[in-house]
Design an enzyme around this catalytic site. Structure first.
Site: not given
Ligand code: CA2
Length: 142
Positions: A8-9, A16, A21, A71, A74, A84, A95, A97, A99, A104
């Protein structure tokens, strides 16, 4: 064939928090992965839905994919269902990430997925995806 799965995201990557990131978009990350994979076919996907991510892991099991780079974003910290599903995949799992999750807030410290990952890559920014693909090719040569 490699599956590269994103949670997600991550579709909003590059829009952002560039200090955490980077400013690379997910479309650019996909190109970077395809370049790193060379002749190996890549299924590069992103979803905001947990069930979709699980269905794609099942798809990777059934096809079968040679390896999964994931990746889970969340879902890393919340999803026993993703854990699972990954447990059923009998080949290498990386896996990834963008960051360094350990630098964090504490909510990002305990990955539920790491115990079933062959390897974990975190903190290398978007370039980590290319390194993950290279690492996967290395694992598959073994
Ligand atoms: O660092 C990573 O790749 C994470 O998996 C990214 C997740 C966060 O929950 C993990 O702790 C670490 C969050 C992704 C947020 O997505 C973004 C959206 C817009 C700009 C930057 C990131």
């Amino acid at each position: 064939m490699l599956y590269i799965l994103n949670g997600p995201n991550l579709n909003r990557l590059g829009t952002r928090e560039p200090e955490i990131y980077g400013s690379t978009t997910l479309a650019e990350v996909e190109q970077l992965c395809r370049r790193a994979a060379g002749d190996i076919a890549v299924e590069f996907r992103q979803t905001n839905a947990e069930s979709q991510l699980i269905d794609w892991i099942h798809e990777a099991i059934d096809r079968p994919a040679a390896g999964i780079v994931i990746n889970p974003a969340a879902f890393t910290f919340t999803s026993i269902a993703v854990l699972d599903a990954l447990k059923m995949f009998p080949r290498p799992i990386i896996e990834l990430h963008i960051s360094n999750i350990h630098r964090r807030e504490p909510i990002y410290h305990r990955s539920l997925v790491s115990p079933v990952a062959t390897a974990v890559i975190a903190g290398l920014g978007p370039e980590g995806y290319g390194i993950a693909v290279q690492a996967m090719l290395m694992l598959l040569r073994k």
